[in-house]
Design an enzyme around this catalytic site. Structure first.
Site, mmCIF file in Angstrom:
data_model
loop_
_atom_site.group_PDB
_atom_site.id
_atom_site.type_symbol
_atom_site.label_atom_id
_atom_site.label_comp_id
_atom_site.label_asym_id
_atom_site.label_seq_id
_atom_site.Cartn_x
_atom_site.Cartn_y
_atom_site.Cartn_z
ATOM 1 N N THR A 1 2.881 3.563 -1.054
ATOM 2 C CA THR A 1 3.937 2.922 -0.266
ATOM 3 C C THR A 1 5.167 2.653 -1.114
ATOM 4 O O THR A 1 6.306 2.884 -0.667
ATOM 5 C CB THR A 1 3.387 1.629 0.359
ATOM 6 O OG1 THR A 1 2.373 2.009 1.310
ATOM 7 C CG2 THR A 1 4.452 0.806 1.053
ATOM 8 N N GLU B 1 3.675 9.530 4.715
ATOM 9 C CA GLU B 1 2.278 9.108 4.938
ATOM 10 C C GLU B 1 1.885 8.284 3.733
ATOM 11 O O GLU B 1 1.718 8.832 2.645
ATOM 12 C CB GLU B 1 1.380 10.345 5.035
ATOM 13 C CG GLU B 1 1.586 11.152 6.300
ATOM 14 C CD GLU B 1 1.308 10.314 7.529
ATOM 15 O OE1 GLU B 1 2.034 10.476 8.513
ATOM 16 O OE2 GLU B 1 0.379 9.495 7.488
ATOM 17 N N CYS C 1 -6.918 7.411 1.987
ATOM 18 C CA CYS C 1 -6.052 6.389 2.610
ATOM 19 C C CYS C 1 -6.650 5.879 3.913
ATOM 20 O O CYS C 1 -6.224 4.864 4.431
ATOM 21 C CB CYS C 1 -4.680 6.979 2.878
ATOM 22 S SG CYS C 1 -4.744 8.461 3.877
ATOM 23 N N LYS D 1 5.542 20.220 -4.343
ATOM 24 C CA LYS D 1 5.024 19.706 -5.616
ATOM 25 C C LYS D 1 3.703 18.983 -5.382
ATOM 26 O O LYS D 1 3.670 17.926 -4.750
ATOM 27 C CB LYS D 1 6.013 18.743 -6.288
ATOM 28 C CG LYS D 1 5.628 18.470 -7.743
ATOM 29 C CD LYS D 1 6.336 17.281 -8.348
ATOM 30 C CE LYS D 1 5.662 16.019 -7.947
ATOM 31 N NZ LYS D 1 4.302 15.876 -8.563
ATOM 32 N N GLU E 1 -3.498 -2.685 -1.437
ATOM 33 C CA GLU E 1 -4.321 -1.476 -1.455
ATOM 34 C C GLU E 1 -4.931 -1.279 -2.838
ATOM 35 O O GLU E 1 -4.219 -1.293 -3.832
ATOM 36 C CB GLU E 1 -3.475 -0.254 -1.084
ATOM 37 C CG GLU E 1 -4.308 1.020 -0.952
ATOM 38 C CD GLU E 1 -3.471 2.252 -0.671
ATOM 39 O OE1 GLU E 1 -2.441 2.427 -1.345
ATOM 40 O OE2 GLU E 1 -3.836 3.022 0.243
ATOM 41 N N GLY F 1 1.667 9.632 -0.242
ATOM 42 C CA GLY F 1 1.427 8.961 -1.526
ATOM 43 C C GLY F 1 1.533 7.466 -1.343
ATOM 44 O O GLY F 1 1.312 6.941 -0.241
ATOM 45 N N THR G 1 6.188 4.297 -3.737
ATOM 46 C CA THR G 1 6.860 5.581 -3.980
ATOM 47 C C THR G 1 7.585 6.028 -2.714
ATOM 48 O O THR G 1 8.712 6.511 -2.763
ATOM 49 C CB THR G 1 5.837 6.643 -4.390
ATOM 50 O OG1 THR G 1 5.016 6.118 -5.422
ATOM 51 C CG2 THR G 1 6.510 7.920 -4.848
HETATM 52 O O1 TXE Z 1 0.743 8.268 -5.545
HETATM 53 P P1 TXE Z 1 2.245 8.488 -5.911
HETATM 54 P P2 TXE Z 1 -0.460 8.376 -6.493
HETATM 55 C C1 TXE Z 1 -1.695 5.387 -2.812
HETATM 56 C C2 TXE Z 1 -2.775 4.658 -3.555
HETATM 57 C C3 TXE Z 1 -2.547 5.052 -4.962
HETATM 58 C C4 TXE Z 1 -1.044 5.046 -4.989
HETATM 59 C C5 TXE Z 1 -0.531 5.855 -6.125
HETATM 60 O O2 TXE Z 1 -2.540 3.281 -3.443
HETATM 61 O O3 TXE Z 1 -3.036 4.089 -5.875
HETATM 62 O O4 TXE Z 1 -0.660 5.644 -3.754
HETATM 63 O O5 TXE Z 1 -1.214 7.113 -6.043
HETATM 64 C C6 TXE Z 1 4.945 12.202 -6.459
HETATM 65 N N1 TXE Z 1 9.996 11.259 -6.190
HETATM 66 N N2 TXE Z 1 -2.095 6.659 -2.274
HETATM 67 O O6 TXE Z 1 -0.170 8.189 -7.946
HETATM 68 O O7 TXE Z 1 2.633 7.923 -7.213
HETATM 69 C C7 TXE Z 1 3.780 12.288 -7.405
HETATM 70 O O8 TXE Z 1 4.080 13.154 -8.486
HETATM 71 C C8 TXE Z 1 9.255 12.285 -5.705
HETATM 72 C C9 TXE Z 1 -2.206 6.778 -0.842
HETATM 73 O O9 TXE Z 1 -1.036 9.685 -6.073
HETATM 74 O O10 TXE Z 1 2.917 8.003 -4.732
HETATM 75 C C10 TXE Z 1 2.703 12.846 -6.495
HETATM 76 O O11 TXE Z 1 2.861 14.238 -6.346
HETATM 77 N N3 TXE Z 1 7.926 12.401 -5.870
HETATM 78 C C11 TXE Z 1 -2.029 8.206 -0.413
HETATM 79 C C12 TXE Z 1 3.004 12.150 -5.167
HETATM 80 O O12 TXE Z 1 4.361 11.749 -5.240
HETATM 81 C C13 TXE Z 1 7.293 11.410 -6.523
HETATM 82 C C14 TXE Z 1 -2.876 9.145 -1.210
HETATM 83 C C15 TXE Z 1 2.157 10.916 -4.925
HETATM 84 O O13 TXE Z 1 2.333 10.092 -6.047
HETATM 85 C C16 TXE Z 1 7.979 10.300 -7.057
HETATM 86 C C17 TXE Z 1 -2.687 8.922 -2.624
HETATM 87 C C18 TXE Z 1 9.382 10.250 -6.863
HETATM 88 N N4 TXE Z 1 10.128 9.240 -7.333
HETATM 89 C C19 TXE Z 1 -2.294 7.695 -3.126
HETATM 90 N N5 TXE Z 1 7.050 9.496 -7.676
HETATM 91 C C20 TXE Z 1 -2.350 8.490 1.048
HETATM 92 N N6 TXE Z 1 -1.655 7.857 1.970
HETATM 93 O O14 TXE Z 1 -3.209 9.310 1.310
HETATM 94 C C21 TXE Z 1 5.849 10.091 -7.515
HETATM 95 N N7 TXE Z 1 5.987 11.243 -6.846
#
Ligand code: TXE
Length: 481
Positions: A228, A248, A282, A173, A384, A226, A230
């Site tokens: 932390t 990650e 990140c 996804k 962050e 994504g 989440t």
């Molecule tokens: O991440 P999310 P987002 C950090 C950064 C950013 C924050 C949120 O601080 O502001 O994460 O970003 C899926 N079960 N990084 O919104 O919400 C969601 O649909 C399963 C650091 O991108 O964590 C998406 O596909 N999946 C990071 C993915 O998880 C779930 C890079 C990331 O979403 C879910 C990006 C659940 N319960 C953001 N909830 C890095 N380390 O590179 C969400 N998702």
């Protein structure tokens, strides 16, 4: 208005719910496509397809798996410019960045693991004249890959490539915020002849489609990138189900600058490590620590360069700073600028939404922001922000800067600028991060272990680390005396 479709069992299909979600173009703030609002019913069909495909795919010779993955890579290369324009439009990143980094790296990811699987060997242990042990590294089965919006195709392929190369079938996804290039990839998978069910791409929200992947009992491993928070929620669901987990997560990376550094190279690189991809990487260095003797010199030189970095139309080849990925994320970033002011920070430049004109007037743009005068343990320096916002702070000793650098819940990456070899090794040993760059930033060898410690994640991606994650190690001991 284009409708993106799910890719399940080798076909492009509508979501079972028939419902769609708006997909925005960050540059204009306008809806430009629709994405499936998938749920557990779509995930179930995908898991069934993956389970059906697994027996054959898992015993397909590695060389044949590699050939198909290389074919997909070559098709992306053929359609490079389409992917570049699509990624820039979907994420808001400058088209030049998508062309230089995102899409070439997606191709490299696929090629790297397609060739890597043919060199992936296991070990054996001889017990002198009584027994021989050998280790099998077998594909796990159906695995889940969930990726974020900041480097959409780059991080999506970084996960699915090793999973597929190792012989697993995948339910993946991409982020609902940037689904377009994964959708385009699914069409190339069909063209490349990837067998039905080997890769399934589900589009939708994290809390519904994503959660359904995490909790599905037949998905035996999860690779997630994504936030932390989440990551913690995913672990809470997956850990009691004993799923393998690769997380990650976020970062709050220190950029540590000693007075003896190569000053010009450091300043030029620090502008990149602070603001590349609008600071939405990140690995960006958002906390800049400068040894006191050069603090004022650095501040003047750095701010002077940053003030020339104006946000522009992402589709303009000259643009170096694009749009923020979503309205919500822009508001989150600006809220941290307000927090910084309340905490006593001084805005040296930026700190504001940038009003654009014409088609871009409703887009989401923030001026690159540099803040000084904050304590290292305030919220602005501990949490962050994930945008074009950095803080700068002076330091006097190695001990002091190591303590400040290590003071957050994160431990992903660090950059250290010094010409003193002994100090470089000492700092690399003492800073609590999974990735340390000395006199460079984002210089990447895909064979190296990639990932963070503490709140930045669990496990490592990259090279054979990724292939080990996506296989089960089985020790076989044969006694012959
Ligand atoms: O991440 P999310 P987002 C950090 C950064 C950013 C924050 C949120 O601080 O502001 O994460 O970003 C899926 N079960 N990084 O919104 O919400 C969601 O649909 C399963 C650091 O991108 O964590 C998406 O596909 N999946 C990071 C993915 O998880 C779930 C890079 C990331 O979403 C879910 C990006 C659940 N319960 C953001 N909830 C890095 N380390 O590179 C969400 N998702």
């Amino acid at each position: 208005m284009e409708n993106i479709l799910n890719y399940i069992n080798g076909q492009l299909v509508e979501p079972k719910s028939g419902k769609y979600i708006d997909n925005f173009q960050p540059a204009t703030g306008k809806v430009y496509s629709q994405i499936p609002d998938s749920n557990s019913s779509d995930v179930q069909i995908a898991v069934d397809a993956a389970k059906t495909a697994f027996p054959k795919w898992s015993v397909t010779p590695a060389e044949q798996r590699a050939k198909i993955i290389m074919k997909i890579a070559s098709l992306i290369e053929r359609d490079m410019e389409l992917f570049v324009q699509a990624e820039s439009k979907d994420n808001g990143k400058p088209v030049g960045l998508a062309r230089m980094i995102d899409i070439p790296r997606a191709i490299s990811n696929l090629e790297f693991f397609a060739t890597g699987i043919m060199h992936f060997a296991a070990e054996s242990h001889s017990m002198e004249d009584s027994a021989i042990n050998y280790t099998l590294r077998q594909p796990i089965g159906v695995v889940g890959c969930i990726s974020p919006w900041n480097l959409p195709l780059y991080l999506f392929t970084w996960k699915i490539a090793p999973a597929l190369a190792a012989g697993n079938c995948v339910v993946a996804k991409p982020s609902e915020v940037t689904p377009m290039t994964a959708f385009m990839l699914s069409k190339l998978c069909i063209e490349a002849g990837l067998p039905a069910g080997v890769l399934n791409i589900i589009h939708g929200l994290g809390g519904s489609a994503g959660q359904a992947i995490i909790e599905h009992p037949d998905i035996k491993a999860i690779s997630f990138t994504g936030g932390t928070k989440t990551g913690a929620s995913i672990a809470a669901t997956a850990a009691p189900m004993f799923k393998k987990l690769s997380l990650e997560l976020g970062g709050k990376n220190p950029n540590i600058i000693f007075a003896d550094c190569d000053f010009d190279l450091m300043v030029k690189t620090t502008v990149l490590s602070s603001f590349a991809n609008q600071g939405e990487i990140c690995l960006c260095g958002s906390r800049i620590f400068v040894e006191r003797p050069i603090y004022e010199k650095f501040k003047t030189a750095f701010v002077e360069k940053v003030k020339r970095l104006n946000p522009g139309n992402p589709s303009d080849e000259k643009t170096k700073l694009g749009a923020i990925v979503s309205k919500m994320h822009m508001e989150k970033i600006l809220s941290y600028v307000e927090i910084a002011k309340q905490e006593g920070g001084k805005i040296l430049c930026g700190g504001n939404k940038v009003e654009m004109e014409g088609d871009l007037k409703d887009g989401w743009y923030i001026a690159p922001t540099v803040i000084e005068g904050l304590k290292y343990d305030c919220r602005t320096n501990q949490e962050e922000i994930f945008g074009p916002v950095v803080t700068i702070m002076p330091f006097d000793t190695e001990e002091e800067v190591v303590e400040m650098a290590n003071s957050t819940i994160y431990g992903l990456a660090a950059t250290i600028w010094t010409q003193n070899l002994a100090r470089a090794h000492r700092m690399a040993g003492n800073v609590q991060c999974g990735i340390i760059w000395i006199n460079c930033w984002l210089h990447r060898d895909l064979r190296t272990p990639f990932g963070g410690m503490k709140g930045s994640g669990v496990g490592r991606e990259g090279g054979f680390e990724a292939l080990r994650f996506f296989t089960e190690a089985k020790n076989v001991c044969i006694k012959f005396k």
